[in-house]
Design a protein around this motif. Structure first.
Motif, PDB file in Angstrom:
ATOM      1  N   GLN A 477       0.899  -1.174   0.151  1.00 42.95           N
ATOM      2  CA  GLN A 477       0.169   0.011  -0.056  1.00 42.95           C
ATOM      3  C   GLN A 477       0.811   1.255   0.100  1.00 42.95           C
ATOM      4  N   PRO A 478       1.083   2.023  -1.035  1.00 40.63           N
ATOM      5  CA  PRO A 478       1.890   2.989  -1.072  1.00 40.63           C
ATOM      6  C   PRO A 478       1.561   4.164  -0.464  1.00 40.63           C
ATOM      7  N   PRO A 479       2.326   5.338  -0.060  1.00 37.60           N
ATOM      8  CA  PRO A 479       2.182   6.390   0.285  1.00 37.60           C
ATOM      9  C   PRO A 479       1.448   7.450  -0.514  1.00 37.60           C
ATOM     10  N   ALA A 480       0.996   8.365   0.024  1.00 32.95           N
ATOM     11  CA  ALA A 480       0.018   9.383  -0.928  1.00 32.95           C
ATOM     12  C   ALA A 480       0.935   9.969  -1.850  1.00 32.95           C
ATOM     13  N   ASN A 481       0.444  10.559  -2.850  1.00 32.75           N
ATOM     14  CA  ASN A 481       1.203  11.229  -4.019  1.00 32.75           C
ATOM     15  C   ASN A 481       1.374  12.940  -3.330  1.00 32.75           C
ATOM     16  N   ASN A 482       1.865  13.012  -2.442  1.00 31.99           N
ATOM     17  CA  ASN A 482       2.113  14.254  -1.813  1.00 31.99           C
ATOM     18  C   ASN A 482       3.648  14.422  -1.210  1.00 31.99           C
ATOM     19  N   ALA A 483       3.834  15.829  -0.799  1.00 34.84           N
ATOM     20  CA  ALA A 483       5.197  15.869  -0.336  1.00 34.84           C
ATOM     21  C   ALA A 483       5.629  15.106   0.830  1.00 34.84           C
ATOM     22  N   ALA A 484       4.808  14.685   1.774  1.00 29.41           N
ATOM     23  CA  ALA A 484       5.131  13.714   2.706  1.00 29.41           C
ATOM     24  C   ALA A 484       5.128  12.427   2.196  1.00 29.41           C
ATOM     25  N   GLY A 485       4.595  11.945   1.364  1.00 29.72           N
ATOM     26  CA  GLY A 485       4.689  10.637   0.556  1.00 29.72           C
ATOM     27  C   GLY A 485       6.089  10.489  -0.144  1.00 29.72           C
ATOM     28  N   HIS A 486       6.186  11.523  -0.683  1.00 27.24           N
ATOM     29  CA  HIS A 486       7.605  11.620  -1.464  1.00 27.24           C
ATOM     30  C   HIS A 486       8.640  11.565  -0.645  1.00 27.24           C
ATOM     31  N   ALA A 487       8.647  12.195   0.374  1.00 24.79           N
ATOM     32  CA  ALA A 487       9.871  12.190   1.251  1.00 24.79           C
ATOM     33  C   ALA A 487      10.113  11.051   2.026  1.00 24.79           C
ATOM     34  N   GLU A 488       8.887  10.040   2.221  1.00 28.72           N
ATOM     35  CA  GLU A 488       9.066   8.847   2.665  1.00 28.72           C
ATOM     36  C   GLU A 488       9.807   7.898   1.501  1.00 28.72           C
ATOM     37  N   ILE A 489       9.422   7.911   0.479  1.00 26.66           N
ATOM     38  CA  ILE A 489       9.883   7.286  -0.712  1.00 26.66           C
ATOM     39  C   ILE A 489      11.197   7.406  -0.760  1.00 26.66           C
ATOM     40  N   LEU A 490      11.560   8.619  -0.958  1.00 26.76           N
ATOM     41  CA  LEU A 490      13.123   8.877  -1.380  1.00 26.76           C
ATOM     42  C   LEU A 490      14.094   8.542  -0.053  1.00 26.76           C
ATOM     43  N   ALA A 491      13.421   8.503   1.302  1.00 24.96           N
ATOM     44  CA  ALA A 491      14.237   8.051   2.276  1.00 24.96           C
ATOM     45  C   ALA A 491      14.348   6.463   2.064  1.00 24.96           C
ATOM     46  N   LYS A 492      13.492   5.757   1.561  1.00 23.53           N
ATOM     47  CA  LYS A 492      13.493   4.393   1.770  1.00 23.53           C
ATOM     48  C   LYS A 492      14.766   3.654   1.194  1.00 23.53           C
ATOM     49  N   PRO A 493      15.318   4.046   0.361  1.00 23.83           N
ATOM     50  CA  PRO A 493      16.589   3.159  -0.042  1.00 23.83           C
ATOM     51  C   PRO A 493      17.631   3.020   0.715  1.00 23.83           C
ATOM     52  N   GLN A 494      17.756   4.189   1.379  1.00 21.59           N
ATOM     53  CA  GLN A 494      18.958   4.569   2.389  1.00 21.59           C
ATOM     54  C   GLN A 494      18.952   3.441   3.742  1.00 21.59           C
ATOM     55  N   SER A 495      17.782   2.906   3.901  1.00 22.80           N
ATOM     56  CA  SER A 495      17.632   1.963   4.984  1.00 22.80           C
ATOM     57  C   SER A 495      17.181   0.612   4.430  1.00 22.80           C
ATOM     58  N   GLN A 496      16.368   0.549   3.601  1.00 20.68           N
ATOM     59  CA  GLN A 496      15.768  -0.718   3.233  1.00 20.68           C
ATOM     60  C   GLN A 496      16.889  -1.700   2.572  1.00 20.68           C
ATOM     61  N   TRP A 497      17.724  -1.514   1.801  1.00 22.80           N
ATOM     62  CA  TRP A 497      18.545  -2.400   1.302  1.00 22.80           C
ATOM     63  C   TRP A 497      19.570  -2.801   2.368  1.00 22.80           C
ATOM     64  N   ARG A 498      19.973  -1.807   3.332  1.00 28.45           N
ATOM     65  CA  ARG A 498      21.030  -2.351   4.299  1.00 28.45           C
ATOM     66  C   ARG A 498      20.333  -3.093   5.236  1.00 28.45           C
ATOM     67  N   THR A 499      19.199  -3.031   5.711  1.00 25.53           N
ATOM     68  CA  THR A 499      18.533  -3.802   6.756  1.00 25.53           C
ATOM     69  C   THR A 499      18.426  -5.190   6.030  1.00 25.53           C
ATOM     70  N   ILE A 500      17.873  -5.315   4.842  1.00 27.82           N
ATOM     71  CA  ILE A 500      17.703  -6.593   4.414  1.00 27.82           C
ATOM     72  C   ILE A 500      19.053  -7.392   4.253  1.00 27.82           C
ATOM     73  N   ARG A 501      20.049  -6.639   3.711  1.00 31.52           N
ATOM     74  CA  ARG A 501      21.424  -7.515   3.807  1.00 31.52           C
ATOM     75  C   ARG A 501      21.921  -7.791   5.206  1.00 31.52           C
ATOM     76  N   ALA A 502      21.499  -6.943   6.071  1.00 30.60           N
ATOM     77  CA  ALA A 502      21.940  -7.506   7.553  1.00 30.60           C
ATOM     78  C   ALA A 502      21.368  -8.560   7.976  1.00 30.60           C
ATOM     79  N   ASP A 503      20.042  -8.732   7.830  1.00 33.20           N
ATOM     80  CA  ASP A 503      19.164  -9.807   8.272  1.00 33.20           C
ATOM     81  C   ASP A 503      19.477 -10.868   7.402  1.00 33.20           C
ATOM     82  N   LEU A 504      19.764 -11.019   6.068  1.00 31.02           N
ATOM     83  CA  LEU A 504      20.142 -12.022   5.652  1.00 31.02           C
ATOM     84  C   LEU A 504      21.538 -12.733   6.001  1.00 31.02           C
ATOM     85  N   ASP A 505      22.495 -11.725   6.252  1.00 29.10           N
ATOM     86  CA  ASP A 505      23.785 -12.132   6.568  1.00 29.10           C
ATOM     87  C   ASP A 505      23.708 -12.572   7.981  1.00 29.10           C
ATOM     88  N   ALA A 506      22.972 -12.253   8.820  1.00 28.54           N
ATOM     89  CA  ALA A 506      22.878 -13.084  10.053  1.00 28.54           C
ATOM     90  C   ALA A 506      22.146 -14.380  10.148  1.00 28.54           C
TER      91      ALA A 506
END
Length: 741
Positions: A477-506
């Motif tokens: 369920q994606p966020p809204a097409n507004n400033a808050a939603g865009h900010a959430e989406i743009l911040a996502k890569p910096q945490s998502q890929w690192r967290t998944i990698r760390a969980d799988l490595d563990a």
């Protein structure tokens, strides 16, 4: 995919009418590619605007030069300054001036001919008098002047010519020296619509420092991957626009034959156009055949990754390996499968490939055993399947998936049996197993981790696990097409890929005795189910920024493959589209498409880099090495303001650079410009901007909502390129061997 793919739409029979419309759309798209951006005033493109006249002097001017031309046009302007009187190309509009209140800049493409380096001043003014009062030096916007044998785009703000808000009656390009100069060429002369961009506000600045001699991370070209679904059909596979734009994107790896369809695609039946005895059926005889995939790979130079139907037998899969990779004279027996079907010899299937137009082996080295098998339907997969399962597969148990189940003719073979049979045909291939990004918890097997699917696969496959395949989509369920939603989406890569990698490595450390198999992301995009994307976020610029940052993070975090979903898909009922290109609109390139050609120019190594702005909310930066004296900086401006970035290289000095840019008017925009052009050529021939360094550093203005790649030329005293070295204290990643086609 599945629940996703079924919701993506059962892309059905397009039919003759649909094909005709698609062809018309391709033709119209080709026409549009020659048009100015919306609201621009085109003064020369294949011919001079009839309202203008040439009052040129002391210069030989040809308005019908057929070569070189820019961006596919038929004619350019050739200009040769004669010795003597400071000659000029002078264009005058005697019938009245153009009101410039709706325009921001003068833009043109310039080619230096065989020599380059011409000294030119650009002049413009109102009325018909020679506009000497308003002039700038071309060298200020194109250091060194026109470039030999290459086109460059020059944009001059009207404010620099003292014309902002005024009127235009005259334009001149005059020689800056009182002597003859070699021929140069002009094309695509236009007034650019819009307001003159304001310079960055005071204080909105960043310092980017690249450690040219630092520890590097290899960049595998297969991180620029996508998916090629069979439902596009042979006609689209053979479309030249589609092929050219795939090549221009720089896509290096294509996963086939397409998501959930892979679990029901009978390769031999589809190849033959009718169901074959003893083989898996082909439910869609109009879909692309394996031969069509081969032809597309060869036409685009991409490498292939094939997803094997897990509902067939291991020998049927082995025969497919033989079809792609076998030699015609290979007499090794594949043999009879457990259902009684004879799969003959390796050479038998190589001969079929040759009979269908491809005598030479293809060399498909990457394979997967099924698609999202953890998402099986209870009717076929058993009690561990979720009630809302979407895949037509025989199990939802990770252990059964690896080891198989049953006996005799009704046995279901697992990953290990398929891998062994396929590698018996070609020992050089790698077979990936379906994993899941949340590996699970032995104390809590629930729907969220699909009954610990990941842990079961990791622990059961052991050292035979060639790579572990996952499909992380950040939003159902994606966020809204507004400033808050865009900010959430743009911040996502910096945490998502690192967290998944760390969980799988563990998980690998605990359940595979520390042996970390390569992690392959073979599907990703912004939203998992397109029917949920009612705001069409996947078609907007915010997705281009998300993808660009995700590719950088995936490289940085050590993923092995990275395949976006998908190259072209088909529009959902709500108007959204997964594809880099829209197959129902002449293969229109969505904003997300343009993240790929910039990354394709990044280089083969990632270097350490720092920036003074926040990577999650302001400016994300990646640095690379292209060769011994050329570095790169890829910057993603996630803000609504300009950022002045000063780029420096530690223990090195920058000579100059080339700037490639993808820019959007807003995160919600459904179109972008590439190197300043709103409808670039299929091959993306629009040249970058040249920039000179000052005191060994480069200063660039990063536009709002943009992706910018700067290729940095270092002075010859630059430090030598280091060899790849693992980060001290970190576990070294396992990389798949490079396969070159």
């Amino acid at each position: 995919m599945s629940m996703r793919t079924m919701c993506r739409r059962t892309v059905g029979m397009f039919g003759a009418v649909g094909l005709a419309l698609a062809l018309c759309a391709c033709i119209l798209q080709g026409v549009r590619a020659m048009q100015p951006g919306q609201g621009d005033a085109l003064l020369f493109d294949d011919g001079l605007d009839p309202a203008f006249q040439s009052w040129s002097f002391d210069a030989a001017v040809d308005f019908a030069a057929s070569s070189p031309t820019y961006g596919g046009s038929a004619r350019a302007i050739a200009v040769t300054y004669q010795p003597g009187n400071w000659g000029a190309l002078w264009l005058v509009r005697p019938g009245g001036d153009i009101d410039l209140s709706g325009y921001a800049a003068l833009r043109f493409a310039v080619h230096g001919g065989a020599t380059g380096g011409q000294a030119i001043r650009v002049q413009a003014g109102s009325g018909v008098n020679y506009p000497a009062a308003n002039e700038v030096l071309l060298n200020h916007y194109l250091p060194g002047g026109p470039v030999a044998n290459e086109w460059r785009v020059v944009t001059i703000p009207l404010s620099d010519l003292n014309l902002a808000g005024g009127s235009l009656g005259s334009i001149a390009l005059q020689s800056s020296v009182d002597s003859g100069q070699p021929t140069f060429y002009l094309d695509d002369l236009r007034l650019v619509a819009g307001q003159t961009p304001s310079p960055p506000a005071s204080g909105v600045s960043a310092t980017i420092r690249i450690q040219a001699a630092g520890i590097i991370t290899p960049v595998d070209g297969r991180m620029l991957g996508s998916n090629l679904p069979a439902w596009l059909g042979r006609g689209r596979f053979e479309d030249e626009v589609f092929r050219r734009r795939t090549v221009a994107a720089g896509v290096k790896l294509l996963r086939m034959p397409g998501g959930s369809w892979s679990n029901a695609y009978g390769w031999l039946s589809c190849e033959m156009g009718a169901d074959q005895p003893g083989a898996e059926p082909c439910y869609w005889p109009w879909a692309a055949r394996p031969t069509d995939f081969i032809n597309f790979l060869r036409a685009t130079g991409a490498e292939g990754l094939w997803v094997v139907n897990p509902n067939g037998t291991s020998k049927e899969a082995a025969a497919l390996v033989a079809f792609f990779n076998g030699a015609i004279d290979d007499e090794r027996e594949i043999g009879v499968d457990l259902r009684g079907t004879d799969w003959y010899t390796v050479g038998h299937w190589a001969q079929l490939r040759a009979a269908h137009g491809n005598p030479d082996p293809v060399g498909v080295k990457l394979w997967e055993f099924g698609n999202e098998v953890y998402g099986g339907k209870p009717s076929a997969g058993g009690s561990l399947c979720q009630s809302w399962g979407w895949e037509d597969v025989w199990t939802c148990d990770g252990t059964e998936y690896v080891l198989g189940k049953g006996a005799g003719a009704t046995r279901r073979e697992g990953y290990l049996e398929f891998r062994a049979a396929m590698r018996a045909v070609d020992p050089t291939i790698l077979v990936g197993a379906v994993g899941y990004e949340a590996p699970g918890d032995p104390s809590n097997p629930d729907w969220w981790n699909y009954n610990n699917w990941g842990l079961k696969v990791i622990s059961t496959a052991g050292a035979s696990l060639d790579f572990y395949s996952i499909h992380p989509y950040p939003y159902f369920q994606p966020p809204a097409n507004n400033a808050a939603g865009h900010a959430e989406i743009l911040a996502k890569p910096q945490s998502q890929w690192r967290t998944i990698r760390a969980d799988l490595d563990a998980a690998f450390d605990v359940f595979a005795d520390g042996r970390r198999a390569p992690i392959a992301v073979t599907e990703y995009n912004l939203v998992s189910v397109q029917d949920q994307d009612n705001a069409q976020l996947m078609t907007r610029a915010v997705n281009a920024l998300f993808l660009a940052d995700s590719i950088g993070q995936a490289i940085q975090q050590g993923y092995t493959l990275f395949n976006q979903w998908d190259l072209a898909n088909g529009r959902a009922g709500n108007g959204t589209e997964y594809g880099l290109m829209h197959e129902d609109n002449g293969f229109y390139r969505a904003p997300q498409y343009y993240a790929f050609p910039l990354w394709a120019r990044f280089g083969e190594a990632m270097l350490p880099v720092t920036t003074t702005l926040d990577a999650a909310s302001e400016l994300s930066v990646y640095a690379g090495r292209i060769d011994a004296t050329t570095l790169s900086a890829l910057a993603i401006n996630k803000t609504s303001g300009w950022i002045t970035a000063t780029i420096a290289v530690e223990a090195g000095s920058i000579e100059g650079g080339l700037l490639y840019e993808v820019r959007a008017a807003s995160p919600a925009a459904q179109s972008v410009t590439y190197n300043g052009v709103s409808a670039p050529s299929d091959a993306l021939l629009e040249p970058p901007q040249s920039i000179d360094a000052v005191n060994g550093e480069l200063t660039v203005a990063l536009a709002p909502w943009s992706i910018t790649l700067v290729q940095l030329k270092l002075q010859e005293s630059a430090p030598p390129a280091p060899t790849p070295t693992p980060t001290p204290g970190a576990t070294q990643r396992v990389y798949l061997p490079t396969v070159r086609r």
